[in-house]
Scaffold this motif. Structure first.
Motif, mmCIF file in Angstrom:
data_model
loop_
_atom_site.group_PDB
_atom_site.id
_atom_site.type_symbol
_atom_site.label_atom_id
_atom_site.label_comp_id
_atom_site.label_asym_id
_atom_site.label_seq_id
_atom_site.Cartn_x
_atom_site.Cartn_y
_atom_site.Cartn_z
ATOM 1 N N LYS A 1 45.365 10.418 23.700
ATOM 2 C CA LYS A 1 45.885 11.660 23.133
ATOM 3 C C LYS A 1 45.322 11.886 21.736
ATOM 4 C CE LYS A 1 50.205 11.701 21.962
ATOM 5 N NZ LYS A 1 51.682 11.728 22.073
ATOM 6 N N GLN A 2 45.315 10.846 20.911
ATOM 7 C CA GLN A 2 44.784 10.999 19.563
ATOM 8 C C GLN A 2 43.281 11.259 19.587
ATOM 9 O OE1 GLN A 2 46.894 11.530 17.180
ATOM 10 N NE2 GLN A 2 48.492 11.053 18.689
ATOM 11 N N ARG A 3 42.579 10.592 20.475
ATOM 12 C CA ARG A 3 41.148 10.841 20.607
ATOM 13 C C ARG A 3 40.897 12.271 21.104
ATOM 14 N NH1 ARG A 3 37.250 6.965 20.732
ATOM 15 N NH2 ARG A 3 36.208 8.014 22.487
ATOM 16 N N ARG A 4 41.742 12.736 22.004
ATOM 17 C CA ARG A 4 41.587 14.094 22.529
ATOM 18 C C ARG A 4 41.606 15.124 21.415
ATOM 19 N NH1 ARG A 4 46.009 17.056 26.529
ATOM 20 N NH2 ARG A 4 44.967 19.105 26.658
ATOM 21 N N TYR A 5 42.574 15.034 20.529
ATOM 22 C CA TYR A 5 42.707 16.050 19.488
ATOM 23 C C TYR A 5 41.799 15.800 18.296
ATOM 24 C CZ TYR A 5 46.502 18.036 22.170
ATOM 25 O OH TYR A 5 47.226 18.633 23.167
ATOM 26 N N SER A 6 41.507 14.550 18.001
ATOM 27 C CA SER A 6 40.616 14.247 16.884
ATOM 28 C C SER A 6 39.163 14.566 17.200
ATOM 29 C CB SER A 6 40.746 12.780 16.482
ATOM 30 O OG SER A 6 41.966 12.531 15.824
ATOM 31 N N LEU A 7 38.767 14.434 18.459
ATOM 32 C CA LEU A 7 37.372 14.603 18.862
ATOM 33 C C LEU A 7 37.206 15.806 19.781
ATOM 34 C CD1 LEU A 7 36.662 10.827 19.654
ATOM 35 C CD2 LEU A 7 36.503 12.009 17.446
ATOM 36 N N LEU A 8 38.104 16.762 19.671
ATOM 37 C CA LEU A 8 38.156 17.902 20.574
ATOM 38 C C LEU A 8 36.850 18.699 20.578
ATOM 39 C CD1 LEU A 8 40.072 19.618 22.407
ATOM 40 C CD2 LEU A 8 40.612 20.954 20.360
ATOM 41 N N PHE A 9 36.296 18.886 21.779
ATOM 42 C CA PHE A 9 35.119 19.727 22.009
ATOM 43 C C PHE A 9 33.949 19.336 21.118
ATOM 44 C CE2 PHE A 9 33.142 24.113 22.508
ATOM 45 C CZ PHE A 9 32.905 23.963 23.867
ATOM 46 N N GLU A 10 33.759 18.015 20.981
ATOM 47 C CA GLU A 10 32.655 17.515 20.173
ATOM 48 C C GLU A 10 31.623 16.744 20.999
ATOM 49 O OE1 GLU A 10 35.190 16.851 16.016
ATOM 50 O OE2 GLU A 10 34.239 15.133 17.005
ATOM 51 N N GLY A 11 31.970 16.339 22.203
ATOM 52 C CA GLY A 11 31.002 15.554 22.955
ATOM 53 C C GLY A 11 31.554 14.971 24.241
ATOM 54 N N GLY A 12 32.449 15.688 24.909
ATOM 55 C CA GLY A 12 32.957 15.231 26.198
ATOM 56 C C GLY A 12 33.859 14.028 26.137
ATOM 57 N N HIS A 13 34.457 13.743 24.979
ATOM 58 C CA HIS A 13 35.219 12.507 24.829
ATOM 59 C C HIS A 13 36.429 12.448 25.764
ATOM 60 C CE1 HIS A 13 32.835 11.182 21.413
ATOM 61 N NE2 HIS A 13 32.895 12.422 20.951
ATOM 62 N N ARG A 14 37.082 13.576 25.985
ATOM 63 C CA ARG A 14 38.265 13.515 26.840
ATOM 64 C C ARG A 14 37.880 13.128 28.268
ATOM 65 N NH1 ARG A 14 42.600 17.981 29.090
ATOM 66 N NH2 ARG A 14 44.271 16.470 29.443
ATOM 67 N N TRP A 15 36.794 13.693 28.778
ATOM 68 C CA TRP A 15 36.350 13.375 30.139
ATOM 69 C C TRP A 15 35.931 11.914 30.235
ATOM 70 C CZ3 TRP A 15 30.951 13.366 32.205
ATOM 71 C CH2 TRP A 15 30.910 13.311 33.592
ATOM 72 N N ILE A 16 35.155 11.449 29.269
ATOM 73 C CA ILE A 16 34.690 10.058 29.280
ATOM 74 C C ILE A 16 35.875 9.106 29.183
ATOM 75 C CG2 ILE A 16 33.332 8.343 28.017
ATOM 76 C CD1 ILE A 16 31.506 10.750 27.167
ATOM 77 N N ASP A 17 36.832 9.409 28.307
ATOM 78 C CA ASP A 17 38.001 8.544 28.148
ATOM 79 C C ASP A 17 38.855 8.522 29.413
ATOM 80 O OD1 ASP A 17 37.261 7.878 25.588
ATOM 81 O OD2 ASP A 17 38.665 9.251 24.612
ATOM 82 N N ALA A 18 39.063 9.684 30.032
ATOM 83 C CA ALA A 18 39.853 9.736 31.261
ATOM 84 C C ALA A 18 39.194 8.889 32.340
ATOM 85 C CB ALA A 18 40.014 11.178 31.727
ATOM 86 N N ARG A 19 37.886 8.907 32.401
ATOM 87 C CA ARG A 19 37.169 8.133 33.417
ATOM 88 C C ARG A 19 37.253 6.639 33.124
ATOM 89 N NH1 ARG A 19 31.265 10.031 33.632
ATOM 90 N NH2 ARG A 19 31.106 8.726 31.765
ATOM 91 N N ARG A 20 37.044 6.260 31.875
ATOM 92 C CA ARG A 20 36.984 4.815 31.596
ATOM 93 C C ARG A 20 38.360 4.159 31.646
ATOM 94 N NH1 ARG A 20 36.990 3.067 25.853
ATOM 95 N NH2 ARG A 20 37.559 4.812 24.500
ATOM 96 N N PHE A 21 39.429 4.936 31.487
ATOM 97 C CA PHE A 21 40.774 4.377 31.590
ATOM 98 C C PHE A 21 41.452 4.708 32.921
ATOM 99 C CE2 PHE A 21 40.438 4.466 26.852
ATOM 100 C CZ PHE A 21 40.656 3.111 26.641
ATOM 101 N N GLY A 22 40.682 5.211 33.884
ATOM 102 C CA GLY A 22 41.234 5.488 35.209
ATOM 103 C C GLY A 22 42.246 6.613 35.226
#
Length: 462
Positions: A404-425
């Protein structure tokens, strides 16, 4: 294709970043000499310090290709990670392919995208590295500094490739002739090992690279304009890669040599630079009227509130409401991004805020839950304006808080939400606006890459 042996994949000429840059539309073939633009021939045959400097600057230009376009890395990964939509009236594939699917490797602007450009830049870096043995007029330390710089940029390009192809793997042994057989596709863990090796080799070289580069860096790297400062960027990238691999002790070691600093601005970091001058590239993510790019409504609905009852400060700073809702193919949003305030706004590659969150992740998974909580609460209070939270109750509780913190801190900067969702299942937790929508886990290989491997195409060829 990754051996660059057919005319449909051209190698980018290595040109000066001062001229900015680039004229990718005028790319030339590596197979025969280019008598109208001899920059590659000069670099490989009789390199000079000026050519080395131009080629080095060109790598920063090349690693930017495909990042800030409306169908580039930030945008497409943002769609897959449900950070953004693209309602471009001229191209329904932003919905029919990116949200409904399947991703099509024969679609070079969508499913087959984000592959060729990084390999062109990797190729150019290999040409630069080969030229270092031939150039005169540079000291040994200067040559070593260029080596460290080039290998670090190669690592970044490989990282962008594997972030999009994930379990399909990717080719890495691509320093081959234009008519050679395609480089083998290796597994994801092998690609990550190769990236770490490049970063470590680059870090060692930067450490022996003297006090100055024999070239100037772009404005987005103004904080990393010497070998010793650039080495901190190298270690920051390594921390991200090691977190993706789950090597958390190595994350902490890398962060100790990076630019992580809780006393510095959270925005401090390395950025892709953009401009509107002749030959330069603007940041196409700047779309304040929402003609095409819209922010996902869940950015607001999922956000926490500050003690005063208003939304997370990052939401208030990064999105805004349009006067009217936009609706396309049953999908609606009235939110636009305010992150990129003009078409020259830089796009983050990696910044201090991410490093603090990487340290929180590494601390937690090395048994330091107290230290992890300190870092999480630092971001909650300083970036989000939120109240600090209490101790984590479980691994699941920590992961939920982290992403959640990564989602809002890195919002729309480089696909972080998608990558994080994938790596944490957690891909199945991403929202679908309609039942017909699909959550994609990775891109297929481009059709040209697949055709180069007939009669034994690789997994991931569609």
């Amino acid at each position: 294709m990754t051996n660059l042996r057919i005319s449909s994949m051209r190698a980018t000429p290595i040109i000066g970043a001062v001229a900015l840059l680039f004229a990718l539309s005028a790319c030339k073939d590596l197979v025969v000499p280019d008598y109208n633009n001899t920059s590659i021939d000069d670099l490989t045959g009789s390199p000079t310090p000026t050519k080395i400097a131009q080629a080095s600057q060109g790598l920063l230009v090349g690693t930017r290709v495909g990042i800030g376009e409306q169908n580039g890395y930030v945008s497409l990964l943002g769609i897959l990670g449900r950070e953004s939509y693209n309602f471009d009236p001229a191209d329904p594939r932003f919905i029919t392919e990116m949200l409904i699917g399947p991703l099509d490797g024969g679609s070079p602007a969508f499913g087959g995208n984000l592959f060729a450009a990084p390999y062109r830049n990797i190729r150019n870096a290999n040409l630069l590295l080969g030229a270092l043995d031939k150039v005169t007029g540079l000291s040994a330390a200067q040559k070593t500094a260029v080596e460290g710089f080039a290998k670090t940029i190669q690592a970044l390009d490989y990282l962008n490739v594997i972030n999009t192809r994930d379990d399909l793997g990717a080719p890495i042994d691509v320093d081959i002739g234009p008519t050679d057989a395609p480089a083998p596709i290796v597994a994801k863990d092998v690609v990550f090992t190769h990236i770490v090796s490049l970063l470590d080799d680059g870090f060692t070289a930067l450490g022996a690279g003297g006090t100055a580069f024999p070239f100037s860096v772009s404005p987005g790297f103004s904080n990393f304009g010497t070998p010793s400062e650039f080495a901190k960027f190298n270690r920051a990238l390594k921390a991200r890669v090691e977190a993706y691999r789950g090597q958390y002790a190595s994350v902490l070691t890398a962060l100790n040599a990076s630019f992580l600093n809780t006393g510095a601005p959270l925005s401090f970091g390395a950025y892709h630079s953009y401009g509107t001058g002749s030959g330069d590239t603007p940041n196409a993510l700047f779309d304040p009227a929402g003609r095409a790019i819209l922010a996902h409504p869940s950015i607001e609905t999922d956000a926490e509130t500050k003690p005063d009852g208003t939304l997370d400060a990052r939401v208030l700073a990064k999105v805004a409401h349009l006067p009217a809702e936009h609706k396309v193919q049953g999908i609606a949003s009235d939110l636009v991004f305010t992150i990129y305030t003009s078409n020259t706004t830089p796009i983050p590659i990696i910044k201090n805020e991410e490093l603090i969150l990487l340290r929180a992740e590494a601390r937690y998974f090395t048994g330091d839950a107290v230290g992890a909580l300190t870092d999480i609460n630092f971001i909650r209070t300083n970036s989000g304006g939120l109240a600090p939270r209490g101790p984590f109750t479980s691994n699941a509780d920590f992961i939920a808080e982290l992403v959640k913190q990564r989602r809002y801190s890195l919002l729309f900067e480089g696909g972080h939400r998608w990558i994080d969702a994938r790596r944490f299942g957690l891909l199945n937790t991403l929202p679908k606006a309609l039942p017909s929508h699909t959550i994609m886990s990775r891109f297929p290989f481009p059709e040209a890459e697949c055709l180069s491997r007939v009669p034994a195409p690789a997994q991931g060829c569609t």
